[in-house]
Design a protein around this motif. Sequence first.
Motif, short mmCIF file in Angstrom:
data_model
loop_
_atom_site.label_atom_id
_atom_site.label_comp_id
_atom_site.label_asym_id
_atom_site.label_seq_id
_atom_site.Cartn_x
_atom_site.Cartn_y
_atom_site.Cartn_z
N ILE A 125 0.82 -1.21 0.00
CA ILE A 125 0.00 0.00 0.00
C ILE A 125 0.86 1.26 0.00
CG2 ILE A 125 -1.67 1.33 1.36
CD1 ILE A 125 -2.82 -1.34 2.32
N VAL A 126 1.97 1.23 0.75
CA VAL A 126 2.90 2.35 0.83
C VAL A 126 4.28 1.85 0.41
CG1 VAL A 126 3.96 4.07 2.35
CG2 VAL A 126 1.57 3.43 2.69
N ASP A 127 4.98 2.64 -0.38
CA ASP A 127 6.29 2.22 -0.88
C ASP A 127 7.39 2.60 0.10
OD1 ASP A 127 8.51 1.48 -2.28
OD2 ASP A 127 8.00 2.56 -4.12
N ASN A 128 7.83 1.62 0.90
CA ASN A 128 8.93 1.83 1.84
C ASN A 128 10.16 1.01 1.46
OD1 ASN A 128 7.68 3.68 3.63
ND2 ASN A 128 6.53 2.00 4.59
N ARG A 129 10.28 0.69 0.17
CA ARG A 129 11.41 -0.13 -0.24
C ARG A 129 12.74 0.55 0.01
NH1 ARG A 129 9.18 -1.74 -6.12
NH2 ARG A 129 8.48 0.44 -5.94
N ASP A 130 12.79 1.88 -0.12
CA ASP A 130 14.04 2.59 0.13
C ASP A 130 14.38 2.62 1.62
OD1 ASP A 130 12.01 4.30 0.84
OD2 ASP A 130 12.93 6.08 -0.06
N ARG A 131 13.42 2.23 2.44
CA ARG A 131 13.65 2.15 3.89
C ARG A 131 13.92 0.72 4.35
NH1 ARG A 131 8.85 6.15 6.23
NH2 ARG A 131 9.41 8.00 4.98
N GLY A 132 14.01 -0.19 3.39
CA GLY A 132 14.34 -1.56 3.73
C GLY A 132 13.15 -2.45 4.01
N ASP A 133 11.99 -2.13 3.46
CA ASP A 133 10.78 -2.93 3.66
C ASP A 133 10.23 -3.30 2.29
OD1 ASP A 133 8.28 -3.99 4.16
OD2 ASP A 133 7.63 -2.38 5.50
N CYS A 134 10.24 -4.60 1.96
CA CYS A 134 9.74 -5.04 0.65
C CYS A 134 8.82 -6.24 0.83
CB CYS A 134 10.90 -5.41 -0.28
SG CYS A 134 10.35 -5.81 -1.98
N ASN A 135 7.75 -6.24 0.06
CA ASN A 135 6.75 -7.29 0.14
C ASN A 135 6.55 -7.94 -1.23
OD1 ASN A 135 4.52 -8.43 1.96
ND2 ASN A 135 3.48 -8.03 0.03
N LEU A 136 6.50 -9.28 -1.24
CA LEU A 136 6.34 -10.05 -2.46
C LEU A 136 5.26 -11.11 -2.23
CD1 LEU A 136 7.36 -10.96 -5.31
CD2 LEU A 136 9.07 -12.36 -4.11
N ALA A 137 4.19 -11.08 -3.05
CA ALA A 137 3.12 -12.07 -2.97
C ALA A 137 3.33 -13.10 -4.08
CB ALA A 137 1.76 -11.39 -3.12
N VAL A 138 3.32 -14.38 -3.72
CA VAL A 138 3.60 -15.47 -4.66
C VAL A 138 2.43 -16.44 -4.68
CG1 VAL A 138 5.21 -17.30 -5.32
CG2 VAL A 138 6.06 -15.25 -4.14
N SER A 139 1.87 -16.68 -5.86
CA SER A 139 0.72 -17.57 -6.02
C SER A 139 1.19 -19.01 -6.17
CB SER A 139 -0.10 -17.14 -7.24
OG SER A 139 -1.26 -17.91 -7.38
N ILE A 140 0.75 -19.89 -5.26
CA ILE A 140 1.12 -21.31 -5.37
C ILE A 140 -0.07 -22.18 -5.79
CG2 ILE A 140 3.13 -21.22 -3.86
CD1 ILE A 140 1.36 -22.10 -1.55
N SER A 141 -1.25 -21.58 -5.86
CA SER A 141 -2.43 -22.20 -6.48
C SER A 141 -3.33 -21.04 -6.87
CB SER A 141 -3.14 -23.17 -5.53
OG SER A 141 -3.81 -22.48 -4.50
N ASP A 142 -4.37 -21.32 -7.63
CA ASP A 142 -5.22 -20.23 -8.10
C ASP A 142 -6.02 -19.58 -6.98
OD1 ASP A 142 -4.32 -20.47 -10.71
OD2 ASP A 142 -5.94 -21.81 -11.31
N ASP A 143 -6.08 -20.23 -5.81
CA ASP A 143 -6.83 -19.64 -4.71
C ASP A 143 -5.99 -19.42 -3.45
OD1 ASP A 143 -6.49 -22.25 -3.94
OD2 ASP A 143 -8.62 -22.72 -3.75
N LEU A 144 -4.66 -19.53 -3.56
CA LEU A 144 -3.81 -19.29 -2.40
C LEU A 144 -2.47 -18.70 -2.82
CD1 LEU A 144 -3.32 -19.63 0.69
CD2 LEU A 144 -2.31 -21.86 0.15
N LEU B 14 12.09 -7.02 6.33
CA LEU B 14 12.38 -5.73 6.96
C LEU B 14 13.88 -5.68 7.23
CD1 LEU B 14 9.52 -5.76 9.62
CD2 LEU B 14 9.55 -4.44 7.50
N THR B 15 14.53 -4.61 6.78
CA THR B 15 15.98 -4.51 6.96
C THR B 15 16.40 -3.05 6.96
OG1 THR B 15 18.10 -5.31 6.15
CG2 THR B 15 16.46 -4.74 4.49
N ARG B 16 17.68 -2.81 6.88
CA ARG B 16 18.22 -1.45 6.90
C ARG B 16 17.96 -0.73 5.58
NH1 ARG B 16 24.04 -1.95 8.10
NH2 ARG B 16 23.40 -1.92 10.29
#
Length: 205
Positions: A153-172, A179-181
């Motif tokens: 929702i908010v871009d904090n990648r330059d602050r060391g916070d990155c989120n990655l969503a990975v689909s392992i089935s069509d419903d999950l 979280l890092t430096r």
Amino acid sequence: MTSRERVLTASAVLSLAVLAGCDSGEAGQALPTSGAEVSTTQSESAGEREFTKAPPVQDPLDASKYLKDPCSSLTESQQQEFNVTSSRENSDDDNSGCRWNVGDGSTSPGVSYATGIEEGLDRLYALNDTGHWDKGYFEPTEVSGYPAVYVEIVDNRDRGDCNLAVSISDDLFFNSNVLTRAGNDACGAAENVAKAVIETIKAGE
């Protein structure tokens, strides 16, 4: 081979293990909860609207055993290579998750399975059509052949916070967050963790 294509090699492990700086508090609210109502179709004055859908999963994985024990999503061997020092489960009604501390605890990778979102990754794509991520980021990719998207929702990648969503089935899908430096490659580390989780699930099916 780029750094994002390496997982559980010496350099990939090092890229995660040396990340440090921020405290290991909870990640930002990357995923909508079940209360964030949006359907893959929506009635409009002009007719029925079709929302964008995520790419289908060609080789679905059964993660049921890891929903019950999310901290086992990284094997003991993987945790040793990532220099994990402690872990804690952080599940709720919408997610089954675990967060680990790396090294001195200043780096904190986490994984959560989005059990409260029946539409899987389609929900995140539909939200993108509504502008939900406009102040953050929504960047489709793939991890080990599985559809994925860097999303928050908010871009904090330059602050060391990155989120990655990975689909392992069509419903999950699962959420890999690091979280890092500030200034470190949190997104590269999140991908390394996601690849390790997929490796674990494949071996444990």
